[in-house]
Design a protein around this motif. Structure first.
Motif, short mmCIF file in Angstrom:
data_model
loop_
_atom_site.label_atom_id
_atom_site.label_comp_id
_atom_site.label_asym_id
_atom_site.label_seq_id
_atom_site.Cartn_x
_atom_site.Cartn_y
_atom_site.Cartn_z
N GLN A 6 0.75 -1.31 -0.16
CA GLN A 6 0.10 0.26 0.07
C GLN A 6 0.87 1.29 0.07
O GLN A 6 1.58 1.37 0.96
CB GLN A 6 -0.99 -0.06 1.22
CG GLN A 6 -2.00 -1.33 1.32
CD GLN A 6 -2.95 -1.05 0.22
OE1 GLN A 6 -3.37 -0.02 -0.27
NE2 GLN A 6 -3.42 -2.17 -0.49
N THR A 7 0.96 1.97 -1.22
CA THR A 7 1.79 3.02 -1.10
C THR A 7 1.10 4.26 -0.44
O THR A 7 0.03 4.26 -0.60
CB THR A 7 2.07 3.48 -2.78
OG1 THR A 7 0.97 3.70 -3.46
CG2 THR A 7 2.78 2.33 -3.49
N ALA A 8 1.93 5.32 -0.12
CA ALA A 8 1.28 6.38 0.48
C ALA A 8 0.93 7.36 -0.55
O ALA A 8 0.98 7.28 -1.51
CB ALA A 8 2.42 7.17 1.28
N VAL A 9 -0.35 8.07 0.07
CA VAL A 9 -1.01 9.14 -0.68
C VAL A 9 -0.19 10.47 -0.22
O VAL A 9 -0.39 10.61 1.04
CB VAL A 9 -2.56 9.36 -0.61
CG1 VAL A 9 -3.10 10.19 -1.21
CG2 VAL A 9 -3.00 8.05 -0.97
N TYR A 10 0.27 11.36 -1.24
CA TYR A 10 0.90 12.40 -0.73
C TYR A 10 0.09 13.74 -1.06
O TYR A 10 -0.54 13.79 -2.03
CB TYR A 10 2.01 12.66 -1.70
CG TYR A 10 3.25 11.71 -0.98
CD1 TYR A 10 3.98 12.00 0.24
CD2 TYR A 10 3.55 10.49 -1.39
CE1 TYR A 10 4.98 11.22 0.57
CE2 TYR A 10 4.46 9.49 -0.91
CZ TYR A 10 5.25 9.79 -0.01
OH TYR A 10 6.04 8.86 0.57
N ALA A 11 0.14 14.85 -0.25
CA ALA A 11 -0.58 15.88 -0.27
C ALA A 11 0.12 17.17 0.21
O ALA A 11 1.03 16.90 0.89
CB ALA A 11 -1.88 15.92 0.13
N ALA A 12 -0.34 18.23 -0.07
CA ALA A 12 0.53 19.44 0.55
C ALA A 12 -0.50 20.56 0.69
O ALA A 12 -1.46 20.68 -0.23
CB ALA A 12 1.56 19.93 -0.33
N PRO A 40 -6.53 24.39 4.46
CA PRO A 40 -6.52 24.24 2.61
C PRO A 40 -5.39 23.27 2.44
O PRO A 40 -3.98 23.46 2.85
CB PRO A 40 -6.24 25.59 2.15
CG PRO A 40 -6.56 26.50 3.30
CD PRO A 40 -6.41 25.78 4.59
N LYS A 41 -5.74 22.05 1.58
CA LYS A 41 -4.55 20.98 1.13
C LYS A 41 -5.24 20.33 0.27
O LYS A 41 -6.64 20.51 0.02
CB LYS A 41 -4.18 20.32 2.53
CG LYS A 41 -5.28 19.42 3.34
CD LYS A 41 -4.56 18.55 4.17
CE LYS A 41 -6.22 17.99 4.86
NZ LYS A 41 -6.71 18.95 5.58
N GLY A 42 -4.47 19.55 -0.38
CA GLY A 42 -4.96 18.50 -1.34
C GLY A 42 -3.91 17.68 -1.84
O GLY A 42 -2.62 17.80 -1.65
N GLN A 52 4.58 23.03 -5.62
CA GLN A 52 3.51 23.31 -6.52
C GLN A 52 2.33 22.96 -5.95
O GLN A 52 1.52 23.78 -6.16
CB GLN A 52 3.97 22.45 -7.77
CG GLN A 52 5.13 22.93 -8.61
CD GLN A 52 5.13 21.89 -9.66
OE1 GLN A 52 5.97 20.93 -9.80
NE2 GLN A 52 4.56 22.04 -10.94
N THR A 53 2.00 21.71 -5.36
CA THR A 53 0.65 21.18 -5.18
C THR A 53 -0.02 22.27 -4.00
O THR A 53 -1.02 22.71 -4.02
CB THR A 53 0.91 19.82 -4.49
OG1 THR A 53 1.45 19.08 -5.51
CG2 THR A 53 -0.65 19.21 -4.22
N ALA A 54 1.01 22.67 -2.88
CA ALA A 54 0.41 23.51 -2.03
C ALA A 54 -0.16 24.84 -2.38
O ALA A 54 -1.15 25.18 -2.20
CB ALA A 54 1.55 23.84 -0.84
N VAL A 55 0.78 25.52 -3.52
CA VAL A 55 0.17 26.71 -3.99
C VAL A 55 -1.02 26.49 -4.91
O VAL A 55 -1.96 27.29 -4.98
CB VAL A 55 1.33 27.28 -5.01
CG1 VAL A 55 0.83 28.59 -5.82
CG2 VAL A 55 2.68 27.69 -4.07
N VAL A 86 0.22 11.29 3.72
CA VAL A 86 1.43 12.13 4.23
C VAL A 86 1.02 13.55 3.44
O VAL A 86 1.32 13.85 2.39
CB VAL A 86 2.45 11.70 3.65
CG1 VAL A 86 4.01 12.55 4.25
CG2 VAL A 86 2.64 10.21 4.08
N VAL A 87 1.05 14.62 4.28
CA VAL A 87 0.73 15.96 4.04
C VAL A 87 1.67 16.91 4.62
O VAL A 87 2.09 16.93 5.59
CB VAL A 87 -0.77 16.46 4.67
CG1 VAL A 87 -0.95 17.71 3.93
CG2 VAL A 87 -1.86 15.26 4.52
N HIS A 88 2.46 17.46 3.49
CA HIS A 88 3.47 18.71 3.87
C HIS A 88 2.74 20.06 3.79
O HIS A 88 1.78 20.26 2.97
CB HIS A 88 4.68 18.52 2.82
CG HIS A 88 5.32 17.38 2.65
ND1 HIS A 88 6.66 17.41 2.80
CD2 HIS A 88 5.11 16.05 2.55
CE1 HIS A 88 7.18 16.09 3.03
NE2 HIS A 88 6.21 15.40 2.72
#
Length: 315
Positions: A6-12, A40-42, A52-55, A86-88
């Motif tokens: 199960q790979t992690a789902v990354y978000a920011a 706010p995140k996604g 890039q994702t965060a912005v 995993v959210v940065h």
């Protein structure tokens, strides 16, 4: 048969903040489908980097254009599917101009935006990992660190080897991989909102930041103080270049060569009264196309380096 990995789902995302009547307020979003309140995140889109994702996610969810500030940490928690999310997070100051230009309208994902004090946000947020990130932001506020300046130290992208080039070293170009790295760097470097681009005059450095310059409309200033030829001759002017960037106090990108990197990071420490430690040498260990972002207080840079984050290239 072994179970599938199960790979992690990354978000920011980011804690967006502004001053209202002299008090720090943060932005929370009320989500339509889930009926919750969150930061706010996604999720990361294919080919994106976390900054890039965060912005992008902040723009999509709130209609606000922001530049990233200090990194606030990482949240990890299990999803119903069994995968880990995993959210940065970063801090992100929101200007009055950005508020006025916001394109937000209630939609199927976000029902409402609300600016609240940190204390009220703690009671509003639906999830403990969000509260922990808010606490990291509150700690910065308690330290008197609000507005920050991001100064990015970039090693040029992968160049053709010396043995493969017959001309002057300063004219040595990027390899094909380096050209790809430079193109991929533009959107990521833009996430910190640079207002200046300063580069060694070497072709491999100027070419590395050319896509960024085109993307954000900021010209490249070629400065021999960052050149390897000058460094080899003992005439590099790293202290002058770094000192000016700290003094001016605007987000900037400095593109230079591997041998100069330890001195560049050391000069950032000296210019801000920061004790020199392993963090400086670690931040200088950059592969081609990698960069370290040095975060300073916008109002009191002499208070020292607040944070350094290092990013490697995709290509």
């Amino acid at each position: 048969m072994s179970p599938a990995v199960q790979t992690a789902v990354y978000a920011a995302g980011a804690v967006c903040w502004r001053l209202i009547d002299g008090r720090v307020h943060v932005l929370v979003i009320h989500r339509t489908v889930y009926g919750d309140v969150t930061i706010p995140k996604g999720k990361v889109d294919p080919g994106e980097t976390l900054p890039q994702t965060a912005v992008r996610e902040i723009a999509e969810e709130t209609g606000l254009g922001v530049a990233l500030g200090v990194p606030l940490g990482i949240s990890r928690y299990p999803l119903p599917s069994g995968r880990e999310k995993v959210v940065h997070y970063w801090a992100a100051e929101v200007s009055e101009r950005a508020v006025q230009r916001s394109t937000f309208r209630p939609n199927g994902e976000v029902a409402a935006l609300e600016w609240v004090t940190i204390k009220r946000a703690r009671g509003y947020l639906s999830y403990q990992p969000d509260v922990e990130i808010l606490d990291a932001f509150a700690a910065l506020v308690d330290q008197g660190v609000l507005g920050t300046v991001a100064l990015t130290v970039l090693r040029h992208a992968k160049a053709i080897g010396r043995s493969e080039w017959d001309g002057a070293d300063e004219a040595r170009p990027l390899a094909d991989r380096g050209v790809q790295q430079a193109a991929g760097l533009a959107a990521t470097l833009a996430a910190w909102g640079p207002k200046r681009i300063v580069s060694s005059p070497a072709v491999r450095c100027v070419t590395t930041v050319a896509p960024l310059s085109a993307a954000i409309g900021v010209p490249i200033k070629r400065d021999a103080g960052l050149s390897q030829d000058a460094w080899d001759a003992g005439t590099a002017e790293i202290r002058r270049v770094v000192g000016k960037r700290v003094r001016v106090g605007k987000p900037a990108v400095l593109c230079t060569h591997r041998p100069l990197l330890p001195d560049v990071l050391r000069e950032f420490a000296l210019a801000t009264g920061t004790p020199i430690g392993d963090y400086a040498s670690d931040a200088a260990k950059l592969e081609p196309g990698a960069f370290s972002v040095v975060h300073l207080s916008a109002t009191n840079p002499s208070s020292g380096i607040i944070s350094i984050e290092t990013h490697t290239p995709r290509g």
